[in-house]
Write a protein that holds these residues in place. Structure first.
Motif, PDB file in Angstrom:
ATOM      1  N   ASP A 115       0.804  -1.221  -0.069  1.00 41.23           N
ATOM      2  CA  ASP A 115       0.070  -0.105   0.077  1.00 41.23           C
ATOM      3  C   ASP A 115       0.986   1.429   0.041  1.00 41.23           C
ATOM      4  OD1 ASP A 115      -2.434   1.422   0.080  1.00 41.23           O
ATOM      5  OD2 ASP A 115      -2.955   0.780   2.128  1.00 41.23           O
ATOM      6  N   VAL A 116       0.340   2.477  -0.347  1.00 39.59           N
ATOM      7  CA  VAL A 116       0.923   3.645  -0.252  1.00 39.59           C
ATOM      8  C   VAL A 116      -0.046   4.655   0.106  1.00 39.59           C
ATOM      9  CG1 VAL A 116       1.979   5.529  -1.547  1.00 39.59           C
ATOM     10  CG2 VAL A 116       2.591   3.266  -2.237  1.00 39.59           C
ATOM     11  N   ARG A 117       0.217   5.386   1.157  1.00 39.91           N
ATOM     12  CA  ARG A 117      -0.784   6.364   1.684  1.00 39.91           C
ATOM     13  C   ARG A 117      -0.074   7.802   1.916  1.00 39.91           C
ATOM     14  NH1 ARG A 117      -3.568   2.531   6.341  1.00 39.91           N
ATOM     15  NH2 ARG A 117      -4.399   1.029   4.807  1.00 39.91           N
ATOM     16  N   PHE A 118      -0.673   8.721   1.649  1.00 38.70           N
ATOM     17  CA  PHE A 118      -0.003  10.124   1.886  1.00 38.70           C
ATOM     18  C   PHE A 118      -1.229  10.796   2.883  1.00 38.70           C
ATOM     19  CE2 PHE A 118       0.501  14.490   0.244  1.00 38.70           C
ATOM     20  CZ  PHE A 118       1.754  14.835   0.799  1.00 38.70           C
ATOM     21  N   VAL A 119      -0.946  10.937   3.936  1.00 37.10           N
ATOM     22  CA  VAL A 119      -1.760  11.341   5.164  1.00 37.10           C
ATOM     23  C   VAL A 119      -1.000  12.473   5.791  1.00 37.10           C
ATOM     24  CG1 VAL A 119      -2.902   9.151   5.357  1.00 37.10           C
ATOM     25  CG2 VAL A 119      -0.774   9.648   6.735  1.00 37.10           C
ATOM     26  N   LYS A 120      -2.102  13.448   6.406  1.00 38.61           N
ATOM     27  CA  LYS A 120      -1.593  14.435   7.257  1.00 38.61           C
ATOM     28  C   LYS A 120      -1.969  14.230   8.567  1.00 38.61           C
ATOM     29  CE  LYS A 120      -1.879  19.415   7.723  1.00 38.61           C
ATOM     30  NZ  LYS A 120      -2.446  20.590   7.219  1.00 38.61           N
TER      31      LYS A 120
END
Length: 167
Positions: free
Chosen positions: A31-36
């Protein structure tokens, strides 16, 4: 801060970049996640391989993806890159995750509670088709649930005593 590029979202653009790099290293891109989180942005790349991954696998993937990520320029502003294992209680989010986990015990949290007020179920993932999973309980009863009705689906590891409060 640079404007975001048009086209695929950040996580998808990074997935497309990282997939062949992971394969070259003998790894599966989970998986790849871009989160704040708070004021900070995190780009998380989850990798796996048969037998599990090591810290060296994480380091190698970080090195492999670092310069191509800079060249891709898919992320506006600063962020922290993290490469890690998806963990024992990994979240299933993509069709290939469900396909790979058929026959395994999963823990499902639903968006809305059932008539009895419960919002979670643990069962064996018996099938996955057309964005719906079929779960089987210990008594052999089945239920089919669209993944759109779930908050999340995770592999369930009952070796930890069922302590999943903070997940």
């Amino acid at each position: 801060m640079a404007a975001r590029k048009k086209g695929p979202n950040t996580a998808q653009a990074v997935r497309e970049l990282a997939q062949p790099l992971a394969e070259e290293l003998g790894l599966q891109l989970w998986d790849v996640r871009f989160v704040k989180e708070g004021a900070d942005w995190y780009l998380r790349i989850y990798i796996d391989k048969e037998g599990g991954i090591s810290i060296d696998d994480c380091v190698n993937m970080t090195h492999a993806v670092d310069k191509p990520l800079d060249a891709l320029d898919a992320v506006a502003g600063s962020y922290t890159l993290e490469v890690s294992s998806p963990g024992i209680n990994r979240q299933l989010t993509r069709p290939e995750h469900f396909a790979a986990c058929i026959g395994r015990l999963v823990w499902v949290r639903f968006i809305r509670p059932f008539a009895d007020g419960s919002r979670e179920v643990i069962g064996t993932l018996a099938a996955y088709k057309d964005a719906a999973m079929t779960l089987q309980n210990e008594q052999g009863e089945t239920m089919t649930v669209p993944t759109a009705d779930t908050a999340w689906v995770k592999l369930y590891d009952d070796d930890d005593g069922g302590n999943h409060e903070n997940e």
